[in-house]
Design a protein around this motif. Structure first.
Motif, PDB file in Angstrom:
ATOM      1  N   ARG A 189      97.815  34.159  83.199  1.00 46.05           N
ATOM      2  CA  ARG A 189      99.116  34.160  82.545  1.00 46.05           C
ATOM      3  C   ARG A 189      99.564  32.723  82.268  1.00 46.05           C
ATOM      4  O   ARG A 189      99.391  31.844  83.108  1.00 46.05           O
ATOM      5  N   PRO A 190     100.168  32.486  81.079  1.00 39.86           N
ATOM      6  CA  PRO A 190     100.605  31.124  80.774  1.00 39.86           C
ATOM      7  C   PRO A 190     101.750  30.691  81.698  1.00 39.86           C
ATOM      8  O   PRO A 190     102.619  31.486  82.027  1.00 39.86           O
ATOM      9  N   THR A 191     101.729  29.428  82.067  1.00 41.58           N
ATOM     10  CA  THR A 191     102.811  28.877  82.875  1.00 41.58           C
ATOM     11  C   THR A 191     104.009  28.592  81.979  1.00 41.58           C
ATOM     12  O   THR A 191     103.918  28.655  80.746  1.00 41.58           O
ATOM     13  N   LYS A 192     105.110  28.238  82.602  1.00 38.82           N
ATOM     14  CA  LYS A 192     106.306  27.908  81.833  1.00 38.82           C
ATOM     15  C   LYS A 192     106.031  26.725  80.911  1.00 38.82           C
ATOM     16  O   LYS A 192     106.460  26.701  79.748  1.00 38.82           O
ATOM     17  N   ARG A 193     105.286  25.769  81.410  1.00 36.34           N
ATOM     18  CA  ARG A 193     104.929  24.596  80.605  1.00 36.34           C
ATOM     19  C   ARG A 193     104.073  25.005  79.410  1.00 36.34           C
ATOM     20  O   ARG A 193     104.275  24.521  78.291  1.00 36.34           O
ATOM     21  N   ASP A 194     103.095  25.918  79.642  1.00 37.18           N
ATOM     22  CA  ASP A 194     102.241  26.412  78.543  1.00 37.18           C
ATOM     23  C   ASP A 194     103.075  27.133  77.488  1.00 37.18           C
ATOM     24  O   ASP A 194     102.874  26.952  76.286  1.00 37.18           O
ATOM     25  N   ARG A 195     104.013  27.980  77.932  1.00 36.76           N
ATOM     26  CA  ARG A 195     104.845  28.724  76.982  1.00 36.76           C
ATOM     27  C   ARG A 195     105.690  27.780  76.135  1.00 36.76           C
ATOM     28  O   ARG A 195     105.826  27.965  74.927  1.00 36.76           O
ATOM     29  N   ARG A 196     106.252  26.776  76.764  1.00 40.13           N
ATOM     30  CA  ARG A 196     107.067  25.811  76.009  1.00 40.13           C
ATOM     31  C   ARG A 196     106.218  25.060  74.992  1.00 40.13           C
ATOM     32  O   ARG A 196     106.664  24.789  73.876  1.00 40.13           O
ATOM     33  N   GLU A 197     105.003  24.733  75.348  1.00 43.49           N
ATOM     34  CA  GLU A 197     104.086  24.053  74.427  1.00 43.49           C
ATOM     35  C   GLU A 197     103.753  24.959  73.233  1.00 43.49           C
ATOM     36  O   GLU A 197     103.752  24.519  72.082  1.00 43.49           O
ATOM     37  N   MET A 198     103.483  26.245  73.513  1.00 42.90           N
ATOM     38  CA  MET A 198     103.181  27.187  72.428  1.00 42.90           C
ATOM     39  C   MET A 198     104.385  27.360  71.507  1.00 42.90           C
ATOM     40  O   MET A 198     104.244  27.407  70.283  1.00 42.90           O
ATOM     41  N   GLU A 199     105.587  27.447  72.080  1.00 43.26           N
ATOM     42  CA  GLU A 199     106.794  27.582  71.263  1.00 43.26           C
ATOM     43  C   GLU A 199     107.020  26.350  70.404  1.00 43.26           C
ATOM     44  O   GLU A 199     107.414  26.451  69.245  1.00 43.26           O
ATOM     45  N   ARG A 200     106.764  25.165  70.977  1.00 43.20           N
ATOM     46  CA  ARG A 200     106.934  23.922  70.229  1.00 43.20           C
ATOM     47  C   ARG A 200     105.959  23.868  69.056  1.00 43.20           C
ATOM     48  O   ARG A 200     106.324  23.499  67.940  1.00 43.20           O
ATOM     49  N   LEU A 201     104.710  24.268  69.286  1.00 42.03           N
ATOM     50  CA  LEU A 201     103.725  24.278  68.204  1.00 42.03           C
ATOM     51  C   LEU A 201     104.084  25.289  67.124  1.00 42.03           C
ATOM     52  O   LEU A 201     103.941  25.011  65.937  1.00 42.03           O
ATOM     53  N   ALA A 202     104.553  26.461  67.539  1.00 42.44           N
ATOM     54  CA  ALA A 202     104.941  27.487  66.569  1.00 42.44           C
ATOM     55  C   ALA A 202     106.121  27.007  65.734  1.00 42.44           C
ATOM     56  O   ALA A 202     106.156  27.202  64.516  1.00 42.44           O
ATOM     57  N   GLN A 203     107.078  26.361  66.356  1.00 49.35           N
ATOM     58  CA  GLN A 203     108.242  25.860  65.627  1.00 49.35           C
ATOM     59  C   GLN A 203     107.837  24.773  64.646  1.00 49.35           C
ATOM     60  O   GLN A 203     108.292  24.748  63.517  1.00 49.35           O
ATOM     61  N   ARG A 204     106.943  23.884  65.054  1.00 51.66           N
ATOM     62  CA  ARG A 204     106.470  22.822  64.159  1.00 51.66           C
ATOM     63  C   ARG A 204     105.748  23.431  62.961  1.00 51.66           C
ATOM     64  O   ARG A 204     105.924  22.996  61.840  1.00 51.66           O
ATOM     65  N   HIS A 205     104.943  24.466  63.208  1.00 52.06           N
ATOM     66  CA  HIS A 205     104.213  25.125  62.120  1.00 52.06           C
ATOM     67  C   HIS A 205     105.189  25.724  61.116  1.00 52.06           C
ATOM     68  O   HIS A 205     105.034  25.562  59.913  1.00 52.06           O
ATOM     69  N   LEU A 206     106.215  26.411  61.601  1.00 52.87           N
ATOM     70  CA  LEU A 206     107.182  27.030  60.698  1.00 52.87           C
ATOM     71  C   LEU A 206     107.978  25.975  59.941  1.00 52.87           C
ATOM     72  O   LEU A 206     108.233  26.115  58.761  1.00 52.87           O
ATOM     73  N   ASP A 207     108.379  24.901  60.628  1.00 49.50           N
ATOM     74  CA  ASP A 207     109.157  23.849  59.971  1.00 49.50           C
ATOM     75  C   ASP A 207     108.352  23.142  58.892  1.00 49.50           C
ATOM     76  O   ASP A 207     108.885  22.747  57.875  1.00 49.50           O
ATOM     77  N   SER A 208     107.038  22.993  59.092  1.00 49.16           N
ATOM     78  CA  SER A 208     106.226  22.278  58.110  1.00 49.16           C
ATOM     79  C   SER A 208     106.101  23.030  56.801  1.00 49.16           C
ATOM     80  O   SER A 208     105.774  22.454  55.785  1.00 49.16           O
TER      81      SER A 208
END
Length: 146
Positions: free
Chosen positions: A118-137
């Motif tokens: 299971r992803p850790t809290k740090r992993d989840r935040r990293e995935m959310e940050r990458l997803a947000q960057r992808h959408l913003d681009s």
């Protein structure tokens, strides 16, 4: 000989079919049960009205179907009740659907190594940050902000 000709020939005037059968027959869904489920869930509209699976359709009706993340807008030109090959099925309706979105606009899927757990809290935040960057681009608003 007559059975093959009847499914592809234009129907006599006044002919109709159930909407779930017609959607399945022209290959807008893979199974009839998927077509019926889409009707029950409110994802099928005929001439702007939400319909039940047993609603009858006739040539000239406009069918709007939301299935597998895509909206299909078709106008019925021929009624068929039996599933036919794709080249014949395409002749039974006029497709007015918008083109599907390009692949680069679909949300990226996070890939994790098998057995990573299971992803850790740090992993989840990293995935959310990458997803947000992808959408913003791509100039779209990230979910939850608007």
């Amino acid at each position: 000989m007559a059975s093959q000709g009847q499914s592809t020939a234009p129907p006599p005037s006044g002919e109709s079919a159930r909407v779930d059968v017609w959607i399945w027959s022209v290959r807008l869904t893979k199974t009839r049960s998927q077509a019926a489920a889409a009707c029950k869930a409110g994802h099928v509209r005929v001439n702007g009205e939400r319909v039940k699976p047993a609603t009858t359709v006739k040539p000239g009706d406009r069918v709007r179907l939301f299935h597998e993340g895509r909206e299909r807008l078709v106008t019925i030109s021929t009624i068929i009740r039996k599933r036919v090959g794709a080249p014949v099925a395409v002749q039974c309706y006029e497709d007015n659907s918008p083109p599907p979105p390009p692949r680069e606009f679909t949300a990226p899927v996070a890939v994790r190594d098998r057995g990573a757990g299971r992803p850790t809290k740090r992993d989840r935040r990293e995935m959310e940050r990458l997803a947000q960057r992808h959408l913003d681009s791509h100039g779209r608003t990230p979910p939850g902000t608007g």
